[in-house]
Design a protein around this motif. Structure first.
Motif, PDB file in Angstrom:
ATOM      1  N   GLY A  11       0.918  -1.352   0.155  1.00  0.00           N
ATOM      2  CA  GLY A  11      -0.015   0.019   0.128  1.00  0.00           C
ATOM      3  C   GLY A  11       0.895   1.169  -0.002  1.00  0.00           C
ATOM      4  N   LEU A  15      -4.276   2.638   2.051  1.00  0.00           N
ATOM      5  CA  LEU A  15      -3.836   1.349   2.631  1.00  0.00           C
ATOM      6  C   LEU A  15      -2.699   1.204   3.709  1.00  0.00           C
ATOM      7  N   PRO A  19      -5.684  -0.288   6.332  1.00  0.00           N
ATOM      8  CA  PRO A  19      -5.961  -1.355   5.371  1.00  0.00           C
ATOM      9  C   PRO A  19      -7.139  -1.822   5.323  1.00  0.00           C
TER      10      PRO A  19
END
Length: 185
Positions: A11, A15, A19
């Motif tokens: 990510g 993210l 996440p």
């Protein structure tokens, strides 16, 4: 994961701090050959078709620091389905497997979502001024585009990442937003 075992997800934007899936390990990581950029018109999460915003993508060139998550093999199908729904509402990314270097030096193969430069929502290399114009005032299903940029810069700083382009962009967006508020009054 194909071949069995735990899988990795890389990510470079939200993210990193949100996440939204189960993982067994998180590490700072670097992906070479791509860079973080506001290069995708957002018509879903941070804008609309009538008033597009911009979201991050992995544009070709450079390197990007982000976060890599190790996902348990048993959780992979659920995590993968979640990521496809979250990251691909308008299919602006190309799913790929790329090596990333973790903070401890390990190299792992990771699921990444690369910007699809052939997609109609590909914005390409926009000037900081144009990026600021698109981000300022754009709102989508996930909220104001400005909040996304502000969260990004704040969380990058928490991770010890200084991304001068993103910081400069935030300054421009905040100036434009303040100017727009003054015009309304």
């Amino acid at each position: 994961m194909a071949g069995g075992g735990d899988g990795w997800v890389f990510g470079y934007g939200s993210l990193m701090w949100r996440p939204g899936f189960s993982f067994v390990e998180r590490s700072s990581a670097i992906l070479h050959g791509r860079r973080r950029a506001f290069c995708i018109y957002s018509v879903h999460h941070r804008g609309t078709y009538e008033r597009p915003g911009l979201v991050l993508g992995l544009a070709p060139g450079g390197a990007v620091r982000g976060a890599a998550y190790r996902v348990a093999e048993a959780d992979w199908p659920e995590v993968y389905a979640y990521l496809m729904e979250r990251e691909q509402p308008t299919e602006t990314y190309v799913e790929a497997r790329r090596p990333v270097r973790l903070a401890d030096g390990r190299r792992v193969e990771s699921l990444v979502f690369l910007s699809d430069v052939g997609h109609p929502q590909w914005a390409g290399a926009l000037s900081l001024e144009r990026q600021a114009q698109l981000i300022t005032g754009a709102v989508g299903l996930s909220g104001p585009n400005e909040d996304y940029l502000r969260d990004l810069v704040g969380h990058l700083r928490e991770e010890g990442v200084r991304d001068r382009a993103m910081e400069d962009l935030l300054i421009r967006v905040e100036r434009q937003a303040a100017h727009a508020r003054l015009e309304i009054q």
